[in-house]
Design an enzyme around this catalytic site. Structure first.
Site, PDB file in Angstrom:
ATOM      1  CE  LYS A  87      83.382  53.974 -25.556  1.00  0.00           C
ATOM      2  NZ  LYS A  87      82.275  53.727 -24.531  1.00  0.00           N
ATOM      3  CB  VAL A  88      86.133  56.558 -33.382  1.00  0.00           C
ATOM      4  CG1 VAL A  88      85.581  56.233 -34.639  1.00  0.00           C
ATOM      5  CG2 VAL A  88      86.473  57.759 -33.083  1.00  0.00           C
TER       6      VAL A  88
END
Ligand code: E4P
Length: 218
Positions: A87-88
């Site tokens: 997750k970015v």
């Protein structure tokens, strides 16, 4: 539409998995902090524990905000288990990191999405998922379901394979609205999912069936 459970709480993840309708889990640094997870190794162990409970995509978020740091963390997280999705955050360095990670076949979930333009950039960079935050938009009187619909429509129109995870879900009606606009996934608290079960006519009907059965079989 898939259901992901939006928590890092192991008991709830086990309970939801036993219920049988959970396709994955999403976490974020705040959810990890809520469970008291502290330190790099504890984070990794916690993600692996979740992966060993739920057979589906498990989002684990980077905490670096620079390109090099995100890549380093992303590669490490992806190496923990094949089901990890990195997750970015949807910031400039994050979009670069998503491009780089997807070129290495590392799956990503671009988080903190609040506009169609952000969702477009994430898709162009090759994100596997984008996460528009519904509850946080509703909190500032903005139509969050319309945003989900816009992103779903744009991806369809331009054939982007990126899937939309409706996140920051606060209640059961959000889930129904997400279904109506074609979100691929809703990531929810367990209570919001269980709310789908509730109908007074089901309870009244069951009570009557059981009462009639009891009368003849007493
Ligand atoms: C999940 O991917 C998000 O991080 C989460 O749904 C955010 O939810 P919140 O707005 O309730 O913190």
């Amino acid at each position: 539409m898939k259901f992901f459970l939006d928590t890092a709480n192991i008991d709830q993840i086990k309970e939801a998995n036993d219920f049988g309708v959970i396709d994955g889990v999403t976490t974020n640094p705040s959810l990890m902090a809520k469970e008291g997870v502290q330190g790099e190794q504890a984070f990794k162990d916690h993600y692996v524990e979740i992966c060993n409970i739920v057979d589906g995509d498990i989002s684990a978020e980077v905490v670096a905000t620079d390109f090099e740091g995100m890549i380093k963390e992303g590669v490490e997280l992806a190496g923990l288990h094949p089901n990890i999705v990195v997750k970015v955050p949807c910031i400039r360095e994050g979009i670069k990191a998503i491009k780089h990670l997807s070129a290495q076949n590392i799956r990503t979930n671009c988080t903190l999405i609040f506009s169609p333009g952000q969702a477009l950039l994430a898709a162009k960079a090759g994100a596997t998922y984008v996460s528009p935050f519904l509850g946080r938009l509703d909190d500032i009187s903005t139509d969050s379901i319309f945003l989900v619909q816009q992103i779903v429509d744009i991806y369809k129109e331009y054939n982007y394979p990126t899937q939309v995870i409706a996140a920051s879900i606060r209640h059961t009606m959000h889930i129904v609205q997400c279904l109506e606009v074609g979100a691929h996934v809703a990531t929810c608290p367990l209570d919001a999912i269980l709310g789908l079960l509730k109908h007074p006519l089901t309870d009244i009907g069951l009570e009557k069936f059981l009462e009639d059965h009891r009368k003849l079989n007493a």
